[in-house]
Motif scaffolding. Structure first.
Motif, PDB file in Angstrom:
ATOM      1  N   ARG A  75      36.954  41.189  32.219  1.00  0.00           N
ATOM      2  CA  ARG A  75      35.650  41.672  32.837  1.00  0.00           C
ATOM      3  C   ARG A  75      34.619  40.535  32.546  1.00  0.00           C
ATOM      4  N   CYS A  76      34.735  39.525  31.541  1.00  0.00           N
ATOM      5  CA  CYS A  76      33.886  38.427  31.456  1.00  0.00           C
ATOM      6  C   CYS A  76      34.457  37.169  32.064  1.00  0.00           C
ATOM      7  N   ALA A  77      35.148  36.991  33.011  1.00  0.00           N
ATOM      8  CA  ALA A  77      35.818  36.062  33.753  1.00  0.00           C
ATOM      9  C   ALA A  77      35.080  35.083  34.286  1.00  0.00           C
ATOM     10  N   ASP A  78      33.726  35.252  34.743  1.00  0.00           N
ATOM     11  CA  ASP A  78      32.845  34.366  35.257  1.00  0.00           C
ATOM     12  C   ASP A  78      32.526  33.544  34.361  1.00  0.00           C
ATOM     13  N   ARG A  79      32.058  33.971  33.065  1.00  0.00           N
ATOM     14  CA  ARG A  79      31.587  33.443  31.928  1.00  0.00           C
ATOM     15  C   ARG A  79      32.699  32.867  31.114  1.00  0.00           C
ATOM     16  N   VAL A  80      33.762  33.224  31.285  1.00  0.00           N
ATOM     17  CA  VAL A  80      35.061  32.414  30.531  1.00  0.00           C
ATOM     18  C   VAL A  80      35.112  31.223  31.384  1.00  0.00           C
ATOM     19  N   GLU A  81      35.053  31.376  32.698  1.00  0.00           N
ATOM     20  CA  GLU A  81      35.351  30.257  33.636  1.00  0.00           C
ATOM     21  C   GLU A  81      34.088  29.039  33.462  1.00  0.00           C
ATOM     22  N   ALA A  82      32.901  29.602  33.256  1.00  0.00           N
ATOM     23  CA  ALA A  82      31.820  28.753  33.028  1.00  0.00           C
ATOM     24  C   ALA A  82      31.859  27.860  31.929  1.00  0.00           C
ATOM     25  N   PHE A  83      32.253  28.547  30.653  1.00  0.00           N
ATOM     26  CA  PHE A  83      32.423  28.117  29.484  1.00  0.00           C
ATOM     27  C   PHE A  83      33.354  27.001  29.585  1.00  0.00           C
TER      28      PHE A  83
ATOM     29  N   LEU B 247      28.857  34.122  26.938  1.00  0.00           N
ATOM     30  CA  LEU B 247      30.217  34.377  26.734  1.00  0.00           C
ATOM     31  C   LEU B 247      30.456  35.350  25.815  1.00  0.00           C
ATOM     32  N   LYS B 248      29.757  35.097  24.595  1.00  0.00           N
ATOM     33  CA  LYS B 248      29.879  35.738  23.589  1.00  0.00           C
ATOM     34  C   LYS B 248      29.118  37.059  23.679  1.00  0.00           C
TER      35      LYS B 248
END
Length: 107
Positions: free
Chosen positions: A31-39, A61-62
């Motif tokens: 569900r947070c894939a975009d933030r995981v990718e950005a990090f 992300l957190k």
């Protein structure tokens, strides 16, 4: 009022405190894939200095992950999915990760 089978199942401590939260973490990452990718991208680009340069991406992300971890509705969704997988395993003896969806041959 009829009680469904999923409501009748008693879950062990390890299931509610370890296995379901593990499922929640896996689903939250999706569900947070975009933030995981950005990090991840920031870390790859920053190398050794990622601790300093990726603070904003790490915080985003957190926040996203924590929002899901603390959501009681999300916990209930994962709990019901866990119970369904457990019931299916008890019926078939095949773990969910080894189960493949069968496609009908006559389409």
């Amino acid at each position: 009022m009829e009680v469904t089978k999923t409501e009748e199942i008693h879950l062990r401590h390890v299931e509610t405190d370890v296995l379901i939260p593990k499922m929640m973490r896996e689903k939250a990452k999706i569900r947070c894939a975009d933030r995981v990718e950005a990090f991840n991208h920031c870390c790859k680009e920053s190398g050794f200095f990622m601790v300093f340069k990726c603070r904003e991406e790490n915080a985003a992300l957190k926040d996203c992950l924590t929002q899901h971890y603390k959501d009681p509705e999300f916990f209930e969704i994962c709990k019901q999915e866990y119970i369904q997988e457990k019931m299916e395993y008890e019926k078939t003896g095949i773990p969910a990760k080894n189960r493949q969806q069968k496609i009908p041959t006559s389409m």
